[in-house]
Every structure is written in C-alpha cells, then in structure tokens.
Design an enzyme around this catalytic site. Structure first.
Site, short mmCIF file in Angstrom:
data_model
loop_
_atom_site.label_atom_id
_atom_site.label_comp_id
_atom_site.label_asym_id
_atom_site.label_seq_id
_atom_site.Cartn_x
_atom_site.Cartn_y
_atom_site.Cartn_z
N GLU A 1 0.83 -1.22 0.00
CA GLU A 1 0.00 0.00 0.00
C GLU A 1 0.86 1.27 0.00
O GLU A 1 0.87 2.02 0.98
CB GLU A 1 -0.97 -0.01 1.18
CG GLU A 1 -1.98 -1.14 1.09
CD GLU A 1 -2.93 -1.19 2.29
OE1 GLU A 1 -2.61 -0.62 3.34
OE2 GLU A 1 -3.99 -1.83 2.16
N GLU B 1 -6.65 -7.75 -0.67
CA GLU B 1 -7.02 -7.77 0.75
C GLU B 1 -8.44 -7.26 0.93
O GLU B 1 -8.83 -6.28 0.29
CB GLU B 1 -6.15 -6.81 1.56
CG GLU B 1 -4.72 -7.20 1.77
CD GLU B 1 -3.99 -6.13 2.62
OE1 GLU B 1 -4.64 -5.43 3.40
OE2 GLU B 1 -2.77 -6.02 2.46
C1 GAL Z 1 -4.13 -3.07 5.23
C2 GAL Z 1 -2.70 -3.56 5.29
C3 GAL Z 1 -2.60 -4.90 6.00
C4 GAL Z 1 -3.40 -4.88 7.27
C5 GAL Z 1 -4.81 -4.47 6.97
C6 GAL Z 1 -5.71 -4.45 8.15
O1 GAL Z 1 -4.23 -1.72 4.91
O2 GAL Z 1 -2.17 -3.69 4.01
O3 GAL Z 1 -1.25 -5.20 6.26
O4 GAL Z 1 -2.82 -4.01 8.17
O5 GAL Z 1 -4.80 -3.17 6.42
O6 GAL Z 1 -7.01 -4.04 7.79
#
Ligand code: GAL
Length: 677
Positions: free
Chosen positions: A154, A310
């Site tokens: 990110e 994700e």
């Molecule tokens: C994202 C990040 C992950 C984790 C996740 C939690 O933004 O890439 O590593 O922290 O949030 O929601």
C-alpha cells in the site's frame, strides 16, 4: 531481463489471503496447510513484513525459513504471491541511517516500532530496498510456488508526504526538471502573491506547516512529487525483480481509500492491477462504496481481470467502531468484487495474530478457531469460488463512465476553499450511488482518457479540470455523447489557478453556461429545486448554490429557496449531436436519480432499475454470459434471469426468488439483449 508471464497463474478464481506464518511455530504451519486445503485456498501472500527476518543484519540473508515455507505451500498445491518487505525496514536500517526517518508536515520525526517505510527519497533506503528485492528474486525467481510478486505494501499508507532533508533535496531536483527555469516556476505557482518570488532553487522548500496557508500550487506539486517518488521506488524494485523472475509483478493499491497516489499513473506500470478494500463500518451502505472501489479497480486494469488482494472476513481494528460483518456478508462482499471483475479474492489475513497491533482484526481463521461462523463461511466461499472456475477471464462492460482524477481530489482538499462542507469523494459517491441503485454498471476514466466507448460520462466534483480534459468532454458530446457535470467543477487549471474566463469557462460550449458566483450555504440551509417539465418534482439540495451566467443552456430546474432563489439550478445544453447537463448544487443519490432518468433518455440508456438492494452485474465470457445476482436485503427478492445457477446446479427460468442475503451466479441460457451490460 525476462518479460512478465501471463496471469492467470492460478487456474480458476484465486482464493486466499495474507499469510504470516513467521508469527507461529512450525507445527501450526502444518495445521494451516490442512485447513487451507479444507477451505479451498490456492493462493497466499507471504513475506510482506519479513525484512528483519530475511536480512537480520545488513547484507546477511537468512532464507531457510522461507525456503521451507514455499516448499510446503507448493507441496500443498498453494501458490505464493511473494512480497518484498520494503514497507517495514529493520531496526538496524534506522540505527545506521537515522536521517532516513520520515518527517511529517508538522515537523515530527517518525519513530520505529510500527511500520511505514523510511524516507522514499533517501538513497540508503532505495539501495537497501532494491538489494532485498533482488536477493529474493534471485533466490525464488524460479520457485514453482511463486506465481506473482507483491512489491511493498500500500504505497502512500501510512507514509506519503515526507518533509525530511532528503525529500526536500529531491523535491528541488524534481522542480528543476519539471520547470527548467525559476521564471516558469514563479509563474506557475503565482509567487507574486504574498511576495513568495524565488531567485534561487536552494530557497525552495517543502510546503511544511507555516504561519498561514501555504501556496496551493506548491502543495499540489509536492503531492505530485510524492507520488512520483513512491512510483520510482516501485519501479526500482520491479526492475530489480524482473532481472531474475518472469512472474507478474504487482502492488496493492487502495483505489478509493487512500488518496496519496495518482492511480492512473501507477496502473500503467503494473503487470496486473491489485487492490485492497475495507468496508467503512460507519456507512450502512458500505456495499455501494465497495462496488465503487471494484469498478474503479477494474477500470485501472483497462477492463482486464484484477486481483482483490485484501479485504476482511469481519471487523477491522483501525476504525472508530469496528463493526463485525453479519452472517453471509463476507460472501456477498467477496462476490461483489468478483462480479465486478476480480479473478482473485483474498483477505487480510489467514490466521488471526495473537500478538501485536492487529490482534482485534478478523481473519479467515479467527481466534475462535474452526468451530466458528466466520471459518464456516470461509469454507463455503472457497466452495463457491471453486464452482465458478469456468468464469475466469470473463469481463464486465459498461455504457457509463465517471471521471476519476486523484490530482483534482488533492487540489480540492487544500485549505481555503469556498465551503468546508464540500468533499469531492462525497459527491463522487452520490452520483455513483444513483447509478448503482438504477442497476447501471459504471467504469471510471481519467479526464483526458478515451471516452469513445461510452454513451454517458459523469463528471462529479472535478474541481481541477485541464483545458485538454474539457476539450475531451466537449468533443465526446459533439459526437453524440451525453455528459453530466456536478457543481464546483472546472474551477481551476493544473496549477490551481482559476480558469481565464471564470469558473466553468472551459466547459462553456459543452454546458451552455458558466458560473458568475459561487453561493455556499450556511450550515443547515436547504436549497430546494423545482425540477421537470411542469415543475412537478421538488429536489432537496444543500451546502451550495451557484449564480449561473447562462449562455444558451435550457433551464431544467430552478431554486425555490436560498440566495439563488428563482435562478437556474439545473441546466441542459445541446452541443453538436450530444448534450451537456449541469447540476449546480449538492444532491443526494435519490434526488440525483430523478435527473438521471432524463439524462439516460438523452444517452439512449435503459436502466435495469432492480429491486432495492439487489445488485446484478454481468461478466461476459467468450461465448457465454454470467449473471451475478447479490441480494443485500433482509428479504427474498424476485430475479429474472434464465440459466444454470453455478453455485447450486439449479436450472432457472422466468422469475424466481433469491433468498435474503444470498448470491447466485447464473450461466446465462442466452446472451441478454440490450440493457444487459
Ligand atoms: C491493510 C494492510 C494490511 C493490514 C490491513 C488491516 O491496509 O495492508 O497489512 O494491516 O490493512 O485491515
């Protein structure tokens, strides 16, 4: 240098999540393999935060644990998305390079013990990042488990702008190559204002906090510079990997949830587009924001399949109130991304962490273990994605495009705008929500992008609009397209200077109007509008009105109250073969739908108008269409689609019921005619 291999590297729809086994003993890894197989997991992201384990001392690499992990994944038929760990440099790096720490706009030096890269402009950071990326690629470039590379994490989150000396020095070089001369810079920034004129490049700094508002053109350039620096970091790692490895290379964007990066800029540099998306818990219609993110991601991918890298199975841990997802919500959310073009559905993360900052974050395997609703739904989702494997590679098409411009969002969000109540992403969301409720699938485009494939282009909150973009929109309409523009658009050019000729001047031919004066409203004041042929409809605006200087447009709606009472609120203009509509106040999605109903007629679009909270999207295969129906409501809804439900094997015809909260993926009996895009 090798060239990138094709995606899909995984057969069917990829399924899995971030996997951080370094937080667990070896026995747990074996249990994870068995449970992943049970859940249908075939793809996991590994190594994203492992720099300190992989290079415990500068230049000393320890790969044994990762060798073991990748072998284990391969033996279990699970592909790896191998991360470069450069979002979290080890303690030794900061001890050796204390000046590589990021400094905030307020002047705070960022500490260690969290995550977030070092200064993106510091040569030592860049060198160390490329070294670890290269070492990983050399070792694992040919490993059969590795299907994709995942650079960093990110970009822009949590660290975007950096005010450290390394960054300021790089900013000066960036300005020199952008402007060549100080005269050009002084002119672009309007430094005659408040006596800011520069006579020496060395006198220019980053736009740190100052006694009052800092020059907005300088701030906008600093945002562009930051984006360029981050992208340079990505490209340096990508090119280092490419020397040894041929798998596709990506990074996880945060399409409409972080605004530090200029998404279009990045899209051209990635082999496959990947996105992270988290529901906004406070938003009761979070699934509509999700659809927006998915459509934006597909558009960045140019319509090609993309990867949801994700999302969460239930609550996150970083919002003010981390609301748990309700039964079947994780399945609906996943299937929304899939419906809108994702060929991979991944979560953060596989197993919930017991220690560290994210222990209250949900996971595929929660703290409660396998005897839990979340794990059962994770297994169910794996089966569902397995059942739709044949849909891999099918694509979504849209007749409508909406402009998306990160640079305009950056510019509008700077200080001293006419009203603090106007937030560009709220406007984008309202227009998107109106289309979503009408069942109209939407693409996003850059303001200067190719509009030729669309019937309707929506321009919400494009405060900064270049002359070239205005010409692009006008030409689209001249040739028969329909354009709908919202209030507070086309105010300034690329340097945040008001357009010559005044607000909206570059769109005068398209819209048949400019703006004489903005009329922001006091808090709580409403801006009623009578709308329609015989003023039959009353719409309820707020926050903003405008005093339009009509130049040929037809008035479709008139203000009933507020400082603009009696004046034009909504206009329509004929230009060439097409039309330009303008809405000069802020309206909610339901009121916007009344206007869209007329705009669709100009555009020749017949909206499907599905039942409330029923989402229907079609993925088009080479010879077959797949209709995905998602019922977000608490009641069964009627659906009209014929074919085989791939999730149940059922043959469907005529009208049938989709249960509360349920999803169907229908291999269509025949390609739908008209309106089925
Ligand atoms: C994202 C990040 C992950 C984790 C996740 C939690 O933004 O890439 O590593 O922290 O949030 O929601």
């Amino acid at each position: 240098m090798t060239s990138p291999g094709p995606w899909p590297a995984i057969t069917g729809i990829a399924y899995g999540g971030d996997y951080n086994p370094e937080q667990w003993p070896r026995e747990t890894w074996l249990e994870d393999m068995a449970l992943m197989r049970e859940a249908g997991v075939n793809f996991v992201s590994v190594g994203i935060f492992s720099w300190a384990l992989l290079e415990p001392k500068e230049g000393l690499f320890e790969f044994a644990w990762l060798d073991d992990l990748l072998d284990l994944l391969h033996e279990n038929g699970i592909g790896a998305d191998l991360g470069t760990p450069t979002a979290s440099p080890p303690a030794w790096f900061f001890a050796e390079h204390p000046d590589a720490r990021v400094i905030s706009r307020e002047g705070h030096v960022m500490g260690f013990g969290s995550r977030g890269m070092a200064s993106h402009s510091h040569p030592a950071y860049r060198e160390a990042a490329v070294r670890i990326a290269s070492a990983l690629a050399e070792r694992y470039g040919k490993h059969p488990a590795v299907k994709m590379w995942h650079i960093h994490n990110e970009y822009g989150v949590p660290v975007g702008e950096d005010y450290s000396p390394a960054s300021v020095a790089a900013f000066r070089s960036w300005l020199q190559s952008t402007y060549s001369s100080l005269d050009a810079l002084n002119d672009a920034w309007g430094t005659a204002f408040w006596g800011q004129r520069y006579e020496d490049w060395e006198h220019i700094g980053a736009p740190a906090v100052a006694p009052s508002v800092v020059n907005p053109a300088q701030r906008l350039d600093f945002a562009r510079f930051t984006d360029d620096q981050l992208l340079e970091c990505f490209k340096a790692e990508r090119d280092a990997i490419r020397v040894h490895a041929s798998q596709p290379i990506t990074t996880n964007l945060m399409a409409n949830q972080s605004y530090t990066t200029d998404l279009w800029h990045w899209a051209g540099e990635m082999d496959i587009i990947a996105n992270d998306h988290y529901l906004t818990a406070a938003d009761p219609n979070g699934h509509i924001g999700l659809a927006l993110a998915a459509d934006l991601t597909r558009s960045l991918a140019g319509g090609k399949p993309w990867i949801l890298l994700e999302h969460s199975t239930s609550a996150v841990n970083w919002q003010p109130r981390n609301v748990a997802k309700r039964p079947k919500e994780l399945i609906r959310n996943s299937m929304q991304h899939y419906a809108r073009g994702a060929d991979a559905v991944m979560f953060f993360q596989w197993r919930a962490s017991r220690k560290g900052a994210e222990k209250f974050h949900s996971a595929m395997l929660p703290h409660a273990g396998t005897n839990s609703r979340v794990f059962r739904e994770v297994v169910d989702l794996g089966a569902k994605l397995g059942a739709v494997a044949e849909t891999q590679g099918s694509r979504v098409k849209a007749d409508v495009a909406m402009l998306w411009d990160s640079v305009s969002i950056w510019a509008q969000r700077l200080e001293w705008r006419p009203s603090e109540d106007v937030e560009p992403t709220d406007t984008i969301r309202a227009y998107y929500e109106a289309l979503w409720r009408d069942g109209v699938t939407t693409d996003f485009v850059h303001p200067e992008g190719d509009l030729s494939g669309y019937r309707l282009v929506v321009v919400p909150a494009t405060y900064l609009l270049t002359r070239a973009a205005a010409e692009n929109l006008t030409e689209f309409a001249r040739k028969g397209g329909t354009v709908l523009v919202s209030f507070f658009s086309a105010a300034v050019d690329e340097h945040d200077a008001v357009h010559e000729g005044g607000f909206l001047a570059p769109l005068k031919e398209l819209l048949g109007t400019t703006v004489e004066e903005y009329l922001p409203l006091r808090e709580g004041v409403r801006a009623g509008i009578s709308y329609g042929a015989d003023a039959a409809v009353t719409l309820d605006g707020d926050v903003w009105q405008e005093d339009l200087a009509l130049a040929g447009a037809e008035v479709k709606g008139t203000y009933l109250a507020g400082p603009g009472v009696g004046k034009a609120a909504i206009t329509r203009n004929q230009v060439g073969e097409g039309t330009g509509w303008y809405v000069s106040t802020r309206l909610g999605a339901e009121d916007l739908r009344q206007i869209f109903a007329d705009v669709y007629k100009d555009a020749g679009i017949v909206p499907p108008n599905p039942e409330r909270d029923l989402e229907i999207v079609t993925r088009h295969g080479d010879n077959q269409d797949f209709v995905i129906a998602i019922n977000h409501s608490d009641d069964a809804v009627a659906v009209n689609a014929a074919g085989t439900n791939l999730l149940t094997g059922e043959e469907l015809a005529g009208e049938w019921e989709l249960g509360a909260g349920d999803v169907a993926v229908i291999r269509a009996a025949a390609a739908p005619e008209g309106g089925g895009r």
